[in-house]
Design an enzyme around this catalytic site. Sequence first.
Site, short mmCIF file in Angstrom:
data_model
loop_
_atom_site.label_atom_id
_atom_site.label_comp_id
_atom_site.label_asym_id
_atom_site.label_seq_id
_atom_site.Cartn_x
_atom_site.Cartn_y
_atom_site.Cartn_z
N LYS A 23 0.83 -1.21 0.00
CA LYS A 23 0.00 0.00 0.00
C LYS A 23 0.87 1.26 0.00
O LYS A 23 0.63 2.21 -0.76
CB LYS A 23 -0.90 -0.03 1.24
CG LYS A 23 -1.56 1.28 1.57
CD LYS A 23 -2.67 1.59 0.59
CE LYS A 23 -3.29 2.94 0.91
NZ LYS A 23 -4.55 3.13 0.25
N CYS A 45 -4.19 10.49 1.43
CA CYS A 45 -3.46 9.26 1.09
C CYS A 45 -2.08 9.58 0.54
O CYS A 45 -1.07 9.38 1.20
CB CYS A 45 -4.23 8.47 0.05
SG CYS A 45 -5.94 8.23 0.52
#
Length: 435
Positions: A215, A269
């Site tokens: 991720k 993010c």
Amino acid sequence: MSFNRICVIGLGYIGLPTASTFAAQGVSVLGVDINERALETLRRGEIHIHEAGLRDMYRAAIAGGKLAVAAKPAEADAFVIAVPTPFHESRSGEHNGQRYRLADLRAVKAAAKSIVPVLHPGNLVILESTSPPRTTVDVVAPILERSGLRSGSDFHLAYSPERVLPGQILRELRENARVVGGVTPESARVAAELYRLIVRGEILETDATTAELIKLMENTYRDINIAVANEFSRLADRFGVDVWEAISLANRHPRVNILSPGPGVGGHCISVDPWFLVEGAPDLTPLIASARRVNDSQPAFVVKMVKRALGPLRGKRIAALGLAYKPNVDDLRESPAADVVRLLQRGGAHVIAWEPFKPHADLAGVSLAGSLDDALAGADAILLLVAHTEIAHLSPADVAGRTSARIAIDTVNAWEAESWRQAGFTFFRMGAPSP
Ligand code: SAJ
């Protein structure tokens, strides 16, 4: 394993769509959040976030009796943790004289603690929150093991990153490939079984720390690629070249795909996650830290360009169009557009911003107009910061009739120069030669 009842902890941008999607598949879901105001809104059948299609899906889940909300977890077959991992407000790290930001894991720890009293043998716990490497094994597992049960043998524990794009969450939740990393291969297998209930894309099993790293690598890769695009915009500016034309021609190379420059990188993010790798190993991440700093300094580059177009900022009125962190979302977190506005104001300009997705947002240091006309009234210049469809499609002739401003500045390559010129504007574009 059968999943009759699951508990989703954290009902934000990821947790609420995830809970609603499981409920739509017929699983009984308890959604948990500590925010009383959010719970109140949800209990009224409303939702507290903006995501295409989510309100209808949530309402159907509630009406079908498959979804309920509460302030604390209850016994379940599986627990999914989807709480925020923001930056620490008060602490930072330092390496070679340069500071870097640290992850605040308090919400993850609190969520894990809240599961302990209801954790049973055979349960599955999945962490979805983006976290620094080894959080699942070093932070979450020890907390859950306060139950007296051991992760990997008495209960299953896995990490599975969410990879959905805001604005398309409901579709991507089902269609994207999903990585699940277990603390044991069996934990990964059981977690994959759970996601199989909702995911049509591939489900890829690995170990927990690899899944965490995947991720962070994905978002860091994107951040670095945007940083180089932003640096190209500065080089083009220096050499009198149009960066947009140069990029589109370079991208005709079969193995080159340069991303788009803009006023900077925002959201919760891409502008945050690379720091989790820096935090994990500051001695190994000079490129990652540097890309972050390039993207964080892009708003200052925009301001330099605005000064060139307008002259001294003091007393100038600027209508700033768009405040969200990217087009067609209402999310203002870590928005570079808001940073541009604050920097312009610090330079003495009077900026009125218009954000069609959140016209009445309350953002420190930013004055918002309730309508486009309020923003345009009395402006000396119009500054395009976010290519929301509604803003990208504005007709220059129509805008010219609604404002006395005759300078238009586009930082995202969304407006067609010629039509703005024809409507009487002096037109500037970031990363392109000045008129
Ligand atoms: N941006 C540019 N130039 C570009 C692309 C984006 O300046 O060419 C800017 C955007 O305007 C925005 C920021 O970057 O300010 C981030 O936008 P984004 O669309 O790249 O990503 P997010 O943050 O909305 O979602 C990302 C996605 N990750 C990747 O594409 C690798 C998504 O799949 C993740 O689930 C999400 O981060 C997340 O939650 O981590």
